[in-house]
Design a protein around this motif. Structure first.
Motif, PDB file in Angstrom:
ATOM      1  N   ALA A  98       0.821  -1.215   0.000  1.00 36.24           N
ATOM      2  CA  ALA A  98       0.000   0.000   0.000  1.00 36.24           C
ATOM      3  C   ALA A  98       0.852   1.260   0.000  1.00 36.24           C
ATOM      4  O   ALA A  98       0.521   2.251  -0.657  1.00 36.24           O
ATOM      5  CB  ALA A  98      -0.934  -0.005   1.212  1.00 36.24           C
ATOM      6  N   GLN A 142      -4.328   1.478  -2.805  1.00 33.28           N
ATOM      7  CA  GLN A 142      -5.289   1.112  -1.772  1.00 33.28           C
ATOM      8  C   GLN A 142      -5.244  -0.390  -1.544  1.00 33.28           C
ATOM      9  O   GLN A 142      -5.368  -1.172  -2.481  1.00 33.28           O
ATOM     10  CB  GLN A 142      -6.709   1.514  -2.193  1.00 33.28           C
ATOM     11  CG  GLN A 142      -7.780   1.258  -1.134  1.00 33.28           C
ATOM     12  CD  GLN A 142      -7.583   2.125   0.094  1.00 33.28           C
ATOM     13  OE1 GLN A 142      -7.259   3.311  -0.006  1.00 33.28           O
ATOM     14  NE2 GLN A 142      -7.776   1.540   1.266  1.00 33.28           N
ATOM     15  N   THR A 144      -6.779  -3.406   1.234  1.00 37.07           N
ATOM     16  CA  THR A 144      -7.609  -3.794   2.376  1.00 37.07           C
ATOM     17  C   THR A 144      -6.831  -4.758   3.255  1.00 37.07           C
ATOM     18  O   THR A 144      -6.324  -5.777   2.778  1.00 37.07           O
ATOM     19  CB  THR A 144      -8.908  -4.474   1.914  1.00 37.07           C
ATOM     20  OG1 THR A 144      -9.652  -3.561   1.111  1.00 37.07           O
ATOM     21  CG2 THR A 144      -9.752  -4.914   3.102  1.00 37.07           C
TER      22      THR A 144
END
Length: 336
Positions: A98, A142, A144
């Motif tokens: 990220a 991005q 998660t």
């Protein structure tokens, strides 16, 4: 195997000593596991593979990466961006993708610091740093963060650290996606592959136990899909890996001087065991020796000598045979 977990494999050109990377695709749910190394050539292999399966890039919904190493994660940001898909990793490894630009710089410095602690000479450390070239990945994207027990549809996330701090395995019931936790031909390196970790061998041996527990929890033996190669016999391979580490612990311990001496560094032990090493091999070799020496300390077979550089001496007493060296009765796991 049900339609929901029908698995297609895309094989990349060999990008690491372990051989060709494997990307796995579950077309029914638009899931891609470990898209592969970065670069246009690998991107072409991935796109052609998806097309052959009958899955458009735009139909990919979720991209999961088993761990942060570039040969597995390199294409993940590019695929997720092209597909408008979610990119997911275990939260411990997620920052290294990220925030790749900043985290890579931190990692290079951390690796150098660790190498010096392991007794690696400055000229070798400098060569390792100089050879650690940036991958063609975006500085930021991005991601998660996942944790143990999370579900991606019906697929469960299993934290499987050791090779890296945030390595994960995916349990789809009749399929296990292993990443580099268990490989068919090579024993995954521990110690040098993620210098954030302490006690990496004990952690990795616990992961092997978790994989066995996962296999045993299913009524039928699940198919095992490694991150390199197409399949692996988990029972036989895990037994081989455990025997390998037991032998390496005893070999490392045998290189140590008696108590009362200055001791030997992981680098010195690694040179005796593996010969001359440079570049990434220096990091892997020193890290593996450090992992096995730390495990020897855990088992009462060695002691650390106080100082800024890690040094070890052997302890007196009975040395267990290779079948018993990994047993650790203080661990909640049978092997540690």
């Amino acid at each position: 195997m049900s339609d929901e977990t029908t698995v297609e494999r895309i094989s990349h050109t060999a990008a690491s000593p372990e051989g060709a990377n494997s990307t796995y695709v579950l077309p029914a749910c638009g899931l891609v596991v470990d898209p592969g190394p970065p670069g246009d050539e690998s991107w072409g292999v991935l796109r052609d593979g998806l097309s052959a399966i009958g899955l458009d890039v735009e139909s990919v919904e979720t991209v999961v990466v088993t761990h942060w190493h570039a040969d597995h994660a390199g294409l993940a940001p590019r695929l997720a961006a092209a597909a408008g898909a979610e990119l997911a990793m275990h939260e411990a490894d997620a920052p290294l993708v990220a925030d790749y630009g900043a985290e890579r710089a931190r990692r290079v410095e951390r690796d150098a610091r660790r190498l010096r602690e392991w007794g690696v000479p400055d000229e070798i450390v400098d060569a390792v740093r100089a050879g650690d070239s940036p991958s063609p990945m975006p500085a930021e994207c991005q991601v998660t963060g996942l944790v143990d027990g999370d579900l991606l549809g019906d697929i469960e996330v299993v934290h499987a650290p050791g090779h890296t701090a945030g390595h994960l395995v995916l349990d789809a019931g009749d399929a296990l996606f292993l990443g580099d936790a268990v490989l068919p031909m090579y024993t995954p390196n521990v110690g040098g592959t993620d210098t954030r970790m302490d006690d990496s061998l004990a952690t990795y041996l616990d992961t092997l136990d978790r994989v066995v527990e996962r296999v045993n929890s299913h009524s039928a033996t699940p198919n095992a899909f490694p991150g390199h190669g197409s399949t692996v016999d988990l029972s036989d391979r895990i037994a081989v890996i455990r025997a390998h580490h037991a032998e390496r612990v005893l070999n490392a311990r045998a290189e140590l001087p008696a108590p009362g001496s200055d001791g030997r560094t992981p680098w010195s032990v690694a040179r005796s065991l593996f010969g001359e090493m440079r570049g990434i091999h220096a990091k892997m070799g020193a890290g593996e020796a450090a992992a096995h020496l730390e495990y020897a300390v855990r088992r009462g077979l060695a002691e650390r000598v106080d100082g800024d550089i890690d040094r070890y001496v052997r302890t007196d007493g009975t040395v267990p045979d290779s079948d018993a060296v990994l047993l650790d009765t203080d661990s909640p796991s049978r092997y540690r």
